[in-house]
Design a protein around this motif. Structure first.
Motif, short mmCIF file in Angstrom:
data_model
loop_
_atom_site.label_atom_id
_atom_site.label_comp_id
_atom_site.label_asym_id
_atom_site.label_seq_id
_atom_site.Cartn_x
_atom_site.Cartn_y
_atom_site.Cartn_z
N GLU A 173 0.81 -1.23 0.00
CA GLU A 173 0.00 0.00 0.00
C GLU A 173 0.84 1.27 0.00
N ASN A 174 2.08 1.21 0.48
CA ASN A 174 2.91 2.42 0.53
C ASN A 174 3.84 2.53 -0.68
N TYR A 175 3.61 1.71 -1.72
CA TYR A 175 4.53 1.70 -2.87
C TYR A 175 4.44 2.99 -3.68
N TRP A 176 3.22 3.45 -3.95
CA TRP A 176 3.02 4.68 -4.73
C TRP A 176 2.24 5.63 -3.84
N GLU A 177 2.97 6.28 -2.94
CA GLU A 177 2.34 6.98 -1.82
C GLU A 177 1.51 8.19 -2.23
N ASP A 178 1.85 8.85 -3.34
CA ASP A 178 1.09 10.05 -3.69
C ASP A 178 -0.05 9.77 -4.66
N LEU A 179 -0.38 8.47 -4.86
CA LEU A 179 -1.54 8.12 -5.68
C LEU A 179 -2.82 8.34 -4.87
N VAL A 180 -3.80 8.97 -5.48
CA VAL A 180 -5.06 9.32 -4.80
C VAL A 180 -6.23 8.85 -5.64
N ASP A 181 -7.26 8.35 -4.97
CA ASP A 181 -8.52 7.99 -5.64
C ASP A 181 -9.59 8.95 -5.15
N ILE A 182 -10.08 9.80 -6.05
CA ILE A 182 -11.14 10.74 -5.72
C ILE A 182 -12.43 10.16 -6.27
N ILE A 183 -13.35 9.81 -5.38
CA ILE A 183 -14.57 9.12 -5.78
C ILE A 183 -15.72 10.11 -5.81
N ALA A 184 -16.30 10.27 -6.98
CA ALA A 184 -17.45 11.16 -7.15
C ALA A 184 -18.72 10.33 -7.01
N ILE A 185 -19.45 10.55 -5.93
CA ILE A 185 -20.69 9.80 -5.70
C ILE A 185 -21.80 10.47 -6.51
N ILE A 186 -22.05 9.91 -7.68
CA ILE A 186 -23.06 10.46 -8.58
C ILE A 186 -24.45 9.98 -8.16
#
Length: 325
Positions: A173-186
């Motif tokens: 989980e700490n391999y690509w630390e600046d990866l972000v998932d922004i979830i838009a609840i439509i």
């Protein structure tokens, strides 16, 4: 005799999608898949085995499941554990999610993964993660990917028994630390077409399925390499193309159906123009926008500008955790 166990397990978002089975009873997929386990988006499941019970009782987010609903998922899993344990002991299962269910956010995946870890703990079976991922897969295909944290790989396998179709971690989980998932609840509405029914329809009727499977086989090594090298441009492109591929097959199925709406299409157009993020959609309307931390504010400003009212920001998360008093 009363035996209890409790666990949490993460939701996951597939980068290389699972859509179609070669064996529906064992949930054996037509292709291997890759996913990201999400931080802070989880199911929490408690299981109580009691020798005085005469049937299973399954409660999800306060609602008790009917006979068919519980047989489709949880009862299949509990029967496997009963067989391993060697005693016919029924259970009360109480599961909650901290996100909307049946809206393309992998609620069944997280719930079943939490259940297998909780049952393994309650019965003191000491099964391996590989074993638990196989049991979770039988309950709900993508649940096997929620049995690990970080970046998960689900082997499609070739054996009819399913023993070689399991999940394992390819990057922590700490391999690509600046990866972000922004979830838009439509939408938080329940899907009109379940993933299970949708997959079956696509396998039976989509003329594009063969092309999709060839595309997956060819590009899976590229997806893994883009993560390994943290090549954001390539990773974003492949993420979007794999999402598009699945939804093209869905639209090509007959009778035709689709999960995306006008707002989803607006998000897709903007993300491609922006160039520093990727969209991906599971079988639902809610957009997962994967980007880097440095670009997150731009994405958030865009979503607010098109009146997306509920947004969840997550990162790559850990795997299941067994809870103890």
């Amino acid at each position: 005799m009363i035996l209890e166990g409790e666990a949490i397990a993460p939701s996951n978002i597939a980068i290389v999608k699972y859509w179609g089975k070669r064996n529906s009873e064992l949930n054996l997929p037509l292709n291997s898949s890759i996913s990201i386990s999400l931080d802070g988006i989880y199911a929490k499941t408690k299981v109580v085995f009691d020798s005085n019970f005469n049937e299973d009782k399954i409660i999800i987010n306060g609602k008790e499941l009917g006979i068919k609903e519980k047989q489709d998922y949880a009862t299949k899993v509990l029967n496997i554990f009963r067989n391993i344990y060697g005693k016919k002991i029924y259970a009360l299962v109480n599961s909650t999610t901290n996100f909307p269910e049946s809206s393309g956010l992998a609620s069944s995946a997280a719930g079943i993964a939490a259940l297998v870890y909780a049952a393994n703990s309650a019965l003191n079976l000491n099964l391996t993660q590989k074993d638990l991922s196989i049991i979770a897969r039988i309950g709900s295909g993508s649940a096997c990917r929620s049995t690990v944290g970080g970046f998960a790989f689900w082997e499609k396998g070739v054996k009819d028994s399913g023993e070689d179709s399991f999940c394992y971690q390819i990057f922590p989980e700490n391999y690509w630390e600046d990866l972000v998932d922004i979830i838009a609840i439509i939408s938080t509405q329940k899907k009109k077409i379940s993933s299970r029914l949708g997959m079956q329809t696509s396998v039976n009727s989509s003329t594009l399925m063969k092309c999709r499977l060839e595309f997956i086989e060819r590009t899976i090594p590229e997806v893994i390499n883009s993560i390994k090298e943290k090549n954001e441009k390539k990773f974003f492109e492949l993420t979007m193309r794999h999402s598009n591929s699945m939804h093209a097959v869905i639209l090509d199925s007959w009778p035709s159906f689709f999960y995306l709406n006008d707002k989803d299409l607006e998000i897709m157009r903007w993300i491609q123009d922006y160039g520093k993020a990727a969209y991906t959609f599971d079988a639902g309307q809610n957009a997962h926008i994967i980007t880097l931390q440095q670009y997150a504010d731009v994405v958030l400003d865009f979503l607010k500008s098109i009146n997306v009212e509920k947004i969840i920001v997550s990162k790559v998360g850990h795997g299941p955790i067994v809870l103890h008093d």
